[in-house]
Design a protein around this motif. Structure first.
Motif: not given
Ligand code: GLA
Ligand code: ZN
Length: 683
Positions: A52, A118, A156-157, A253, A279, A281, A317, A325, A355, A365, A368
């Motif tokens: 970013f 974003r 990114n994602e 990712n 990633d 979670y 991540e 979140w 992350f 965040e 986080h």
């Molecule tokens: C995603 C994004 C990261 C961050 C994480 C938080 O995976 O790629 O930039 O925002 O979530 O969990």
């Protein structure tokens, strides 16, 4: 060449690290040095940077400032920490959005978005593409020879969609390319319905609640288009950096799966990746699943990601602490951060990344989880747990590249999932495609059986067992390949509402399960759906053993198959509910309804005993196992997801990789709550 250079990723050992954003800390001198010191103490050897950072690198159009990034990359490298360098397309600078409004997204209500957040950009916009190409090439030029930069982390994602005029035009071109003429499209989308027949291409609009949402074909083609357009954007980004750094490998990712039906079909990216990354979670300690089921859900997604290229992947991540979140920010109990990391490794990850490395002081965040907290101490629970994990990972160098040899495949097919989520019918709130996959996956997971997760297009040759929990949409081509698979001795296990439509989502007219009717030896005449509080049950013919059934129930007729269970309630009581049919050398099982988990556990226990090689160790409940292997060794991973100690006995001589100890067959292993073991066995 790029693929060969992948080995440079592991030059400092098994990868351990995370996202690092020194650009947020330019106001606080000394932070980089402090962070490097902390990272080294935690055995960190890689960071992802720059995802970013566009506004930090190009604060004004055409004015660049690489000083902070130069310093970070150099210092990290001097300290043995490698860099995955991101292209910054995930968040454009404010000046760019203001000067070129075309780059901003238009939502499905035709509302133009303003600058913010974003992934709020149009993937079609020629201006956005040109600007991204330019910044990517600036980065590539700057760091093309830096030995510390070993991988391109592209964007990114990627996510989301845009409904602007440019995207409408691109969609129509995509449709023209697919259907060639409007008659074919009108037939495939069944546009005679509600008189929606199109006579000119420009009458077609993306699906929207303020326009057309009732054509299932339009909805599915739109999702396919969104994936293709995003892949096209990704490829543009890759080509931009490849022109300058042809030998540097690339990844992007992938997202976690909170809303996979909204997402992108990752199979379409696979041919253009040098290595897969994603990633993870998890929702630990939640209200609905046990930690073991949550662990299995995660491992299934690891398996999907590994299957995309059939090779080890990167865990790019994961959260070292509370994931802020999520609806409720639960703390992972002691051991869980390390356990979730080792689970990824057990299923094919050759990295553990978080992350984030350092927690931000502001913005959304700031709560986080991170390796380095607001109070940047090493003497805190999370840091110490990660330090311990880092030590364990440093003992796994010989594992790098070892793969999972799966003889079982589960069909997890994005298009099927989009399609089933979209239809009007069944129990609207219970289109639980993913959950139905986990029903089948969980008992295999508990026995350490390797599973690949494939879509409708992959080769079936290497598998003995193919499971399609909900194959609503099936192409003639796939049906033919499943038929051959069964004829040559494979076992095909499938679930309710299978073989209903073709890949245009037009219903088959030869009776369900359509092209699979012959091999399944059954005909599904109707499907009953149940409210959430209503249940049927299935009863073992002659034995009285029964299991609860829910959500939807196919009403079957036998056409050669044998009924293993019958329905126990309602007007279809006594009709078949679970069947098996022999076809050629193989068998087809048809589950006509959705049962509670105990059915799947019992069914697979018996099935595995009779048909498959599994891990011989008798493992306690709540413990998962998996195996990675290379030409010399098998690495057996055991994961205790219980909040309490468990014990088991080894069934062969093995080397405990983390304890660095030779063990004899029969040795007892004690595992504390939320812990793991890694054994190495010579092949
Ligand atoms: C995603 C994004 C990261 C961050 C994480 C938080 O995976 O790629 O930039 O925002 O979530 O969990
Ligand atoms: Zn657009």
């Amino acid at each position: 060449m790029a693929k060969e250079n992948l080995k440079l990723l592991w030059q400092s050992g098994f990868l351990h690290g995370g996202d690092y954003n020194p650009d947020q800390w330019r106001w606080r001198p000394g932070t980089l040095d402090e962070d490097i010191e902390m990272m080294k103490a935690a055995h960190v050897n890689v960071v992802s940077m720059g995802m970013f950072s566009w506004s930090a690198i190009e604060p004004q159009e055409g004015v660049y400032d690489f000083s902070w990034l130069d310093e970070a990359i150099d210092k990290l490298y001097d300290n043995g920490i490698l860099v995955f360098l991101s292209t910054p397309s995930g968040a454009r600078p404010a000046w760019l959005a203001k000067k070129y409004p075309e780059v901003l997204r238009t939502d499905k209500f035709q509302v133009k978005q303003v600058f913010g957040e974003r992934h709020n950009h149009c993937f079609t916009s020629p201006i956005y593409r040109a600007k991204v190409k330019e910044i990517n090439q600036k980065l590539a030029e700057r760091y093309k020879d830096h030995p510390g930069v070993v991988l391109w982390h592209i964007s990114n994602e990627y996510e989301g969609e845009c409904h602007c005029n440019l995207c409408q035009e691109a969609f129509r071109e995509w449709l023209k390319n697919k259907y060639k003429d409007l008659d074919a499209l009108n037939r495939a989308w069944w546009t005679g319905f509600w008189g929606h027949t199109f006579t000119e291409w420009d009458e077609i609009h993306s699906p929207t609640p303020i326009g057309d949402w009732s054509l299932d074909g339009l909805n599915l083609d739109w999702r396919r288009f969104v994936t293709d357009q995003t892949v096209d954007f990704y490829r543009m980004e890759v080509e931009a950096v490849r022109e300058i750094t042809p030998d540097r490998p690339v990844t992007t990712n992938f997202h976690d799966f909170p809303n996979p039906s909204e997402g992108l079909n990752y199979w379409k990216f696979a041919p253009y990746l040098d290595i897969v990354s994603w990633d993870n979670y998890p929702y630990w300690h939640n209200e609905t699943n046990s930690d073991a089921v949550e662990g299995a859900r995660r491992d299934f997604i690891h398996d999907i990601n590994r299957s995309l290229l059939g090779k080890p992947f990167l865990l790019l991540e994961s959260c070292p602490g509370a994931t802020n979140w999520q609806e409720v920010s639960r703390l992972p109990k002691p051991g869980v951060i390390a356990l979730q990391s080792m689970q990824a490794v057990a299923h094919g990850a050759d990295s553990v990344q978080y992350f984030q490395i350092r927690k931000s002081l502001g913005a959304s965040e700031k709560f986080h989880g991170a390796l380095i907290d607001h109070y940047p101490s090493k003497d805190v629970r999370v840091f110490k747990e990660i330090q311990g994990l880092g030590e364990d990972l440093s003992k796994l160098d010989e594992l790098i590249g070892a793969n999972v040899d799966a003889k079982v495949a589960i069909i997890y097919d994005w298009e099927n999932r989009w399609a089933i989520d979209n239809i009007q019918g069944l129990n609207e709130n219970r289109k639980e495609y993913f959950k139905m996959c986990i029903n089948h996956y969980f008992p295999l997971w508990s026995k350490g059986i390797g599973v690949d997760a494939i879509d409708m297009e992959q080769d079936l040759d290497k598998y003995d067992v193919l499971i399609a929990p909900l194959l609503y949409m099936v192409s003639e081509d796939l049906a033919e390949r499943i038929k051959e698979f069964v004829a040559r001795g494979g076992t095909f296990i499938t679930g309710p509402f299978t073989g209903v439509v073709d890949e245009d989502q037009l219903a088959y007219m030869n009776g369900r399960p359509g092209p699979l009717r012959e091999i399944a030896g059954i005909w599904a005449e109707e499907t009953d759906s149940l409210y959430d509080s209503q249940f049927n049950k299935i009863v073992k013919a002659g034995e009285g053993k029964s299991y609860k059934a829910k959500w939807f129930c196919d009403l079957l007729h036998l056409e050669g198959a044998e009924a293993l269970y019958e329905y126990g309630e309602d007007f279809y009581a006594g009709s078949p509910a679970v069947t098996v049919n022999s076809y050629g050398e193989g068998k087809v099982y048809y589950f006509a309804t959705v049962m509670e988990q105990d059915f799947y556990d019992d069914f697979y226990k018996e099935f595995i005993n009779e048909n498959m090689e599994s891990l011989a160790i008798e493992l306690p409940d709540g413990v998962g196992a998996s195996v990675r292997e290379n030409s010399e060794y098998k690495f057996i991973f055991i994961a205790n997801h219980n909040n309490g100690e468990v014990e088991f006995n080894l069934d062969e001589d093995a080397y405990d990789v983390l304890a660095e100890q030779e063990l004899d067959k029969g040795a007892a292993a004690e595992m504390p709550a939320y812990s793991y073991k890694v054994y190495r066995v010579k092949k």
